[in-house]
Design an enzyme around this catalytic site. Structure first.
Site, PDB file in Angstrom:
ATOM      1  N   LYS A  33      36.047  34.702  42.348  1.00 44.05           N
ATOM      2  CA  LYS A  33      37.434  34.548  41.987  1.00 44.05           C
ATOM      3  C   LYS A  33      38.549  35.143  42.652  1.00 44.05           C
ATOM      4  O   LYS A  33      37.815  36.156  43.833  1.00 44.05           O
ATOM      5  CB  LYS A  33      37.797  35.402  40.538  1.00 44.05           C
ATOM      6  CG  LYS A  33      39.139  35.697  39.729  1.00 44.05           C
ATOM      7  CD  LYS A  33      38.899  36.409  38.472  1.00 44.05           C
ATOM      8  CE  LYS A  33      39.030  37.826  39.348  1.00 44.05           C
ATOM      9  NZ  LYS A  33      40.770  38.290  39.377  1.00 44.05           N
ATOM     10  N   ASP A  60      43.493  33.080  40.225  1.00 44.03           N
ATOM     11  CA  ASP A  60      43.552  34.451  39.328  1.00 44.03           C
ATOM     12  C   ASP A  60      45.147  34.872  40.022  1.00 44.03           C
ATOM     13  O   ASP A  60      45.059  35.448  40.004  1.00 44.03           O
ATOM     14  CB  ASP A  60      42.777  35.405  39.049  1.00 44.03           C
ATOM     15  CG  ASP A  60      43.394  36.777  37.970  1.00 44.03           C
ATOM     16  OD1 ASP A  60      43.983  35.933  36.913  1.00 44.03           O
ATOM     17  OD2 ASP A  60      42.864  37.066  37.837  1.00 44.03           O
ATOM     18  N   LYS A  62      47.621  34.111  37.503  1.00 47.53           N
ATOM     19  CA  LYS A  62      48.828  34.511  35.975  1.00 47.53           C
ATOM     20  C   LYS A  62      50.316  33.724  36.366  1.00 47.53           C
ATOM     21  O   LYS A  62      50.997  34.783  36.033  1.00 47.53           O
ATOM     22  CB  LYS A  62      48.126  35.948  35.907  1.00 47.53           C
ATOM     23  CG  LYS A  62      47.125  36.386  35.645  1.00 47.53           C
ATOM     24  CD  LYS A  62      46.932  37.601  35.630  1.00 47.53           C
ATOM     25  CE  LYS A  62      45.914  38.352  34.973  1.00 47.53           C
ATOM     26  NZ  LYS A  62      45.039  38.924  36.352  1.00 47.53           N
ATOM     27  N   ASP A  65      56.692  32.008  33.862  1.00 42.95           N
ATOM     28  CA  ASP A  65      57.954  31.060  34.865  1.00 42.95           C
ATOM     29  C   ASP A  65      58.831  30.296  33.782  1.00 42.95           C
ATOM     30  O   ASP A  65      57.843  29.948  32.808  1.00 42.95           O
ATOM     31  CB  ASP A  65      57.612  31.424  36.356  1.00 42.95           C
ATOM     32  CG  ASP A  65      59.340  31.518  37.426  1.00 42.95           C
ATOM     33  OD1 ASP A  65      60.634  30.812  36.621  1.00 42.95           O
ATOM     34  OD2 ASP A  65      59.165  32.267  37.884  1.00 42.95           O
ATOM     35  N   THR A 119      44.758  43.190  29.339  1.00 43.53           N
ATOM     36  CA  THR A 119      43.770  44.681  28.749  1.00 43.53           C
ATOM     37  C   THR A 119      44.668  46.291  29.202  1.00 43.53           C
ATOM     38  O   THR A 119      43.551  47.079  28.184  1.00 43.53           O
ATOM     39  CB  THR A 119      42.168  44.420  28.748  1.00 43.53           C
ATOM     40  OG1 THR A 119      41.770  44.268  30.951  1.00 43.53           O
ATOM     41  CG2 THR A 119      41.549  43.097  28.552  1.00 43.53           C
ATOM     42  N   ARG A 210      33.201  44.760  41.172  1.00 41.40           N
ATOM     43  CA  ARG A 210      33.050  46.151  41.515  1.00 41.40           C
ATOM     44  C   ARG A 210      31.508  46.467  41.448  1.00 41.40           C
ATOM     45  O   ARG A 210      30.882  47.017  42.426  1.00 41.40           O
ATOM     46  CB  ARG A 210      33.927  47.284  41.650  1.00 41.40           C
ATOM     47  CG  ARG A 210      34.856  47.390  42.251  1.00 41.40           C
ATOM     48  CD  ARG A 210      35.857  48.423  41.513  1.00 41.40           C
ATOM     49  NE  ARG A 210      36.302  47.966  40.209  1.00 41.40           N
ATOM     50  CZ  ARG A 210      37.514  47.995  40.021  1.00 41.40           C
ATOM     51  NH1 ARG A 210      37.943  49.519  39.705  1.00 41.40           N
ATOM     52  NH2 ARG A 210      37.719  47.724  38.078  1.00 41.40           N
TER      53      ARG A 210
HETATM   54  O1  C5P Z   1      35.554  45.474  39.268  1.00 37.67           O
HETATM   55  P1  C5P Z   1      35.971  45.088  38.535  1.00 37.67           P
HETATM   56  O2  C5P Z   1      34.418  43.831  38.305  1.00 37.67           O
HETATM   57  O3  C5P Z   1      36.763  45.687  37.506  1.00 37.67           O
HETATM   58  O4  C5P Z   1      36.891  43.381  38.910  1.00 37.67           O
HETATM   59  C1  C5P Z   1      37.175  42.557  37.207  1.00 37.67           C
HETATM   60  C2  C5P Z   1      38.025  41.327  37.926  1.00 37.67           C
HETATM   61  O5  C5P Z   1      38.803  40.875  36.495  1.00 37.67           O
HETATM   62  C3  C5P Z   1      39.684  42.217  38.709  1.00 37.67           C
HETATM   63  O6  C5P Z   1      39.453  41.017  39.706  1.00 37.67           O
HETATM   64  C4  C5P Z   1      40.621  42.560  37.725  1.00 37.67           C
HETATM   65  O7  C5P Z   1      41.937  42.421  38.296  1.00 37.67           O
HETATM   66  C5  C5P Z   1      40.337  41.088  36.521  1.00 37.67           C
HETATM   67  N1  C5P Z   1      40.911  41.394  35.561  1.00 37.67           N
HETATM   68  C6  C5P Z   1      40.091  42.104  34.385  1.00 37.67           C
HETATM   69  N2  C5P Z   1      40.894  42.543  33.763  1.00 37.67           N
HETATM   70  C7  C5P Z   1      41.740  41.513  32.885  1.00 37.67           C
HETATM   71  C8  C5P Z   1      42.408  39.958  33.707  1.00 37.67           C
HETATM   72  C9  C5P Z   1      41.553  40.328  34.740  1.00 37.67           C
HETATM   73  O8  C5P Z   1      39.009  43.374  34.988  1.00 37.67           O
HETATM   74  N3  C5P Z   1      41.890  41.310  31.610  1.00 37.67           N
END
Ligand code: C5P
Length: 231
Positions: A33, A60, A62, A65, A119, A210
């Site tokens: 992603k 991703d 998003k 517009d 979220t 992460r």
């Molecule tokens: O590092 P982590 O596992 O928290 O990464 C989650 C990924 O998903 C990040 O790229 C974050 O921007 C994305 N994301 C999220 N929550 C959302 C939409 C996207 O954590 N509601």
């Protein structure tokens, strides 16, 4: 043996590191992603570098517009050969339909999904921006709109999977971030779920950043997650 549902979130502006990491992780993940941080630094050529690696890409960005502008952005993004791209459902029905039509015209295989309620927003934040809560109801309202406009799925939190799967049927894509294997650092995520629990609850794809990319051994971390999923 299941297909690997894990899209590893490569959230960095370091292109060399991103490419090297993705190449090492390739045997243990189902895709990558790429988001706003990476795209703002490296743009379409950065995305093409990943398509060349042979891993499915979820772009991703998003989009949100007017319909004409989103259609143009979606055409350009689908033209990069990405497998999944996304828009904000709050852009409304005309924008959602324009997005999916634009994607289908360029690349029928590109899946178009929508973000419902970020979220990071709670009920009080919805109130502040004039959206009707509670958040769980707004998620369901916007996810139903998304499906009715012909899109392929939504991004949702693990805790929304049950209600959305029940309401929207087995084929609607539920792409789920906020995944943490047992014992992993939560970082800034609050309401998390384990990979296997989320997959078993009905997630179509898991976005994991992460817990893999910041692990002392990212390959071992990705392999352990894949094994826990039977991939
Ligand atoms: O590092 P982590 O596992 O928290 O990464 C989650 C990924 O998903 C990040 O790229 C974050 O921007 C994305 N994301 C999220 N929550 C959302 C939409 C996207 O954590 N509601």
């Amino acid at each position: 043996m299941h297909a690997n549902p894990v899209f590893v979130a490569i959230d960095t502006t370091d292109l060399g590191h991103a490419k090297a990491l993705a190449a090492r992780l390739k045997p243990h993940v189902g895709g990558v992603k790429l988001g706003l941080e990476f795209f703002s630094a490296h743009g379409p050529s950065g995305v093409r570098a990943f398509a060349d690696l042979g891993l499915p890409v979820f772009l991703d960005l998003k989009f949100h517009d007017i319909p004409n502008t989103v259609a143009g952005a979606v055409r350009a993004a689908a033209g990069l050969g990405v497998d999944i791209l996304n828009v904000h459902a709050a852009g409304g029905p005309a924008m959602l339909k324009a997005a999916v039509e634009a994607a289908r015209a360029v690349n029928p295989k590109t899946k178009v999904i929508a973000v419902t309620v970020l979220t990071s927003l709670g009920d009080a934040d919805l109130e502040a921006v004039g959206q009707r809560g509670p958040a769980a109801d707004q998620v369901l309202r916007l996810a139903s709109l998304t499906r009715n406009c012909g899109l392929d799925g939504v991004v949702c939190s693990a805790h929304e999977i049950g209600a959305l799967r029940a309401a929207l049927g087995p084929d609607f894509l539920l792409v789920v971030p906020g995944i943490r294997p047992k014992g992993a650092d939560l970082g800034d995520q609050q309401r998390v779920m384990g990979p296997k629990e989320a997959r078993d609850a009905g997630a179509s794809a898991l976005v994991i950043g992460r817990p893999i990319t910041a692990a002392s051994d990212p390959v071992a971390a990705a392999r352990a997650i894949a094994e826990s999923l039977g991939c």
